[in-house]
Design an enzyme around this catalytic site. Sequence first.
Site, short mmCIF file in Angstrom:
data_model
loop_
_atom_site.label_atom_id
_atom_site.label_comp_id
_atom_site.label_asym_id
_atom_site.label_seq_id
_atom_site.Cartn_x
_atom_site.Cartn_y
_atom_site.Cartn_z
N ASP A 1 42.06 45.48 36.65
CA ASP A 1 42.37 44.05 36.54
C ASP A 1 43.23 43.77 35.31
O ASP A 1 43.81 42.68 35.19
CB ASP A 1 41.07 43.23 36.41
CG ASP A 1 40.68 42.55 37.70
OD1 ASP A 1 41.58 42.22 38.50
OD2 ASP A 1 39.46 42.34 37.90
N GLN B 1 34.60 40.56 39.87
CA GLN B 1 35.22 39.31 40.29
C GLN B 1 34.78 38.15 39.40
O GLN B 1 33.59 37.97 39.14
CB GLN B 1 34.88 39.03 41.77
CG GLN B 1 35.66 37.89 42.39
CD GLN B 1 37.16 38.16 42.50
OE1 GLN B 1 37.59 39.29 42.62
NE2 GLN B 1 37.96 37.10 42.48
N LYS C 1 40.22 42.24 49.30
CA LYS C 1 40.52 43.44 48.52
C LYS C 1 39.94 44.69 49.20
O LYS C 1 40.60 45.71 49.33
CB LYS C 1 39.98 43.29 47.08
CG LYS C 1 40.72 42.21 46.29
CD LYS C 1 40.06 41.87 44.95
CE LYS C 1 40.75 40.66 44.31
NZ LYS C 1 40.17 40.26 43.02
#
Length: 292
Positions: free
Chosen positions: A119, A96, A52
């Site tokens: 997200d 994450q 990412k």
Amino acid sequence: MLLLDGKIASQSVKESLIIETKELIAKGKRKPHLAAVLIGNNGASETYVASKVKFCGEIGFTSTLVRFENNIAEKELLAKIEELNTDDKIDGILVQLPLPKHISEANVINSINPDKDVDGFHPVSVGRLVQGLDTFIPATPYGIMLLLEHFQLTTKGKHAVVIGRSNIVGRPMSILLSSNIPYGNCTVTICHSHTPDLKEITLQADIIIAALGRPEFVKGDMVKEGAIVIDVGITRVDDASAAKGYRIKGDVDFKEVSKVAGAASPVPGGVGLMTIAGLMKNTLAAYNRRNP
Ligand code: GUN
């Protein structure tokens, strides 16, 4: 069979993101900025976050990687998220997953400013998705929609079978495919670990989304001739003969399924690359919303 190549489709999204970022810079604006929070040293999470961060650099975004030891207190993590929430120069925040067991995933997700929730895991984002409002679509389902769009696959009126009901993939995917949107309008069946006679259901599918996390679970005899098969699995399976000591396996037995499917995505080189593309589109959208 049509190979749903994530390298090609993600490259096309990447090129459009590069152009949009250059346009912002030409107007004298700052670059979009993504903050990624990584806790502990889970090998797969480290790889995903590194990808990412790398992608951000390649498209001209700024990124900040915030790392914590596995034993960080939840309070300290929440304080850092609050700092990122109120930092005007940060457009998107991702933490994450999975998190260490002593930290509540719900508390962490709920603490992210919904305007920066790239997200799409915050209840506000999920509620907006369900109601068909403008939102941040979780990156993997978003990436799958972008893959369907890139290859111009027809979904309207089709029967889609989603295997897996996770908050990250299965459930939002089922909402998108059933929504009245481009590459939606499917009749959707969600299957999970308590579904009896799964094969009977998958054999009726025009589209299969395999997102259960069990290597090579979907076999050739579970797929109808000509169906579209999207493989979301990325499990590390030990293999002493591989350079890294493991191989990445999808949820689909690609060798078998490619003989019957009309289109299928490979692993690696499929949905994984599209997930990052979806995340970056969300980050740019967050930036644009915050800097109209
Ligand atoms: N872990 C597995 N997939 C994801 C994702 O899309 N976002 C985050 N933050 N963590 C994940």
